[in-house]
Design an enzyme around this catalytic site. Sequence first.
Site, short mmCIF file in Angstrom:
data_model
loop_
_atom_site.label_atom_id
_atom_site.label_comp_id
_atom_site.label_asym_id
_atom_site.label_seq_id
_atom_site.Cartn_x
_atom_site.Cartn_y
_atom_site.Cartn_z
N HIS A 5 0.83 -1.20 0.00
CA HIS A 5 0.00 0.00 0.00
C HIS A 5 0.87 1.25 0.00
O HIS A 5 0.69 2.16 -0.83
CB HIS A 5 -0.91 -0.01 1.23
CG HIS A 5 -1.70 1.24 1.44
ND1 HIS A 5 -3.05 1.33 1.17
CD2 HIS A 5 -1.33 2.47 1.90
CE1 HIS A 5 -3.47 2.55 1.44
NE2 HIS A 5 -2.44 3.27 1.90
N GLU A 6 1.81 1.31 0.93
CA GLU A 6 2.62 2.53 1.06
C GLU A 6 3.52 2.74 -0.15
O GLU A 6 3.69 3.87 -0.63
CB GLU A 6 3.45 2.47 2.34
CG GLU A 6 2.61 2.42 3.62
CD GLU A 6 1.65 3.58 3.78
OE1 GLU A 6 1.87 4.64 3.17
OE2 GLU A 6 0.66 3.43 4.52
N HIS A 9 1.73 4.36 -3.02
CA HIS A 9 1.57 5.82 -2.98
C HIS A 9 2.70 6.48 -3.77
O HIS A 9 2.50 7.50 -4.44
CB HIS A 9 1.58 6.33 -1.54
CG HIS A 9 0.26 6.20 -0.84
ND1 HIS A 9 -0.91 6.71 -1.36
CD2 HIS A 9 -0.08 5.63 0.35
CE1 HIS A 9 -1.91 6.46 -0.53
NE2 HIS A 9 -1.44 5.79 0.50
N TYR A 20 -4.10 14.50 -3.06
CA TYR A 20 -4.52 13.78 -1.86
C TYR A 20 -5.62 14.54 -1.12
O TYR A 20 -5.44 15.06 -0.03
CB TYR A 20 -3.32 13.55 -0.94
CG TYR A 20 -3.54 12.43 0.05
CD1 TYR A 20 -3.58 11.11 -0.36
CD2 TYR A 20 -3.72 12.72 1.40
CE1 TYR A 20 -3.80 10.09 0.54
CE2 TYR A 20 -3.94 11.70 2.32
CZ TYR A 20 -3.98 10.39 1.88
OH TYR A 20 -4.20 9.38 2.78
N GLU A 29 -5.96 6.56 -2.31
CA GLU A 29 -5.97 5.58 -1.23
C GLU A 29 -6.41 4.20 -1.72
O GLU A 29 -5.83 3.18 -1.35
CB GLU A 29 -6.89 6.05 -0.10
CG GLU A 29 -6.24 6.96 0.91
CD GLU A 29 -5.09 6.28 1.63
OE1 GLU A 29 -5.18 5.08 1.96
OE2 GLU A 29 -4.07 6.95 1.88
N ASP A 51 -8.22 -12.75 1.86
CA ASP A 51 -9.19 -12.35 2.89
C ASP A 51 -9.70 -10.93 2.69
O ASP A 51 -10.67 -10.52 3.31
CB ASP A 51 -8.63 -12.52 4.30
CG ASP A 51 -7.39 -11.67 4.57
OD1 ASP A 51 -7.15 -10.69 3.84
OD2 ASP A 51 -6.66 -11.99 5.52
N ASP A 98 -9.53 14.35 7.42
CA ASP A 98 -8.91 13.33 6.58
C ASP A 98 -8.92 13.76 5.12
O ASP A 98 -9.20 12.96 4.23
CB ASP A 98 -9.60 11.97 6.77
CG ASP A 98 -8.85 10.82 6.12
OD1 ASP A 98 -7.61 10.89 6.03
OD2 ASP A 98 -9.52 9.86 5.69
N HIS A 103 -9.79 8.33 3.13
CA HIS A 103 -9.78 6.93 3.53
C HIS A 103 -11.20 6.33 3.51
O HIS A 103 -11.40 5.19 3.11
CB HIS A 103 -9.16 6.76 4.91
CG HIS A 103 -7.68 6.97 4.94
ND1 HIS A 103 -7.11 8.20 5.19
CD2 HIS A 103 -6.65 6.11 4.73
CE1 HIS A 103 -5.79 8.09 5.13
NE2 HIS A 103 -5.48 6.83 4.86
#
Length: 204
Positions: A5-6, A9, A20, A29, A51, A98, A103
């Site tokens: 994920h990071e 970015h 963002y 995101e 999952d 946020d 998110h």
Amino acid sequence: EIVGHELSHGVTQHTSGLIYAKEPGALNESFSDCMGISTRYYADGGAGAIDWLIGDEIGAVIRDMANPKSHGQPDTYLRTFWYNTVGCIPTGGQSGNDYCGVHRNSGVMNKWYYLVSVGGNGTNDNGFVYNVPGIGITKAAAITYRMNSHYNCSISQYIDARNNSIRSAIDLYGSGSPEVFSVTAAWDAVGVTGTYNTIDLWMH
């Protein structure tokens, strides 16, 4: 999935450059979640069921891509749990919003990615009954990566993501292919609807 994920970015920063905040931030995101869960899939050797949880390996599930509502995220555009971005001034930090719900609102594309990958049926918050055939996470990842690296831009909105992912599916698998059908049907399922128009792809 968190490491993937990071790092994703960084990919976004050097490709589409999605701002963002508001809808571009939600797409930013979500792209990282999509690539993060795909990273975990490949790290596991592509074996077994996914999952679709973000954060479970560190004991703190923060998002469920298969069921965004279980963590207070929308699974239908502009509907239940959607953070209203109209007139919103993006702020960060613990007392902020946020960046206008980046998110939270990522849940819509997260559910789209889940449906494209494994398929599913149900009724969304608009009362729309859907049945999406899955094409597998490998093809879903290829389409999503191409969407973000070739067609999205800094101010892309959800409707742009729809159009750009359809274009990417056409590029990779051909017009009228099962992959294009699945991508389109999944956007309909999460309430991002609209007539596909090639002109829209070049507006930005």
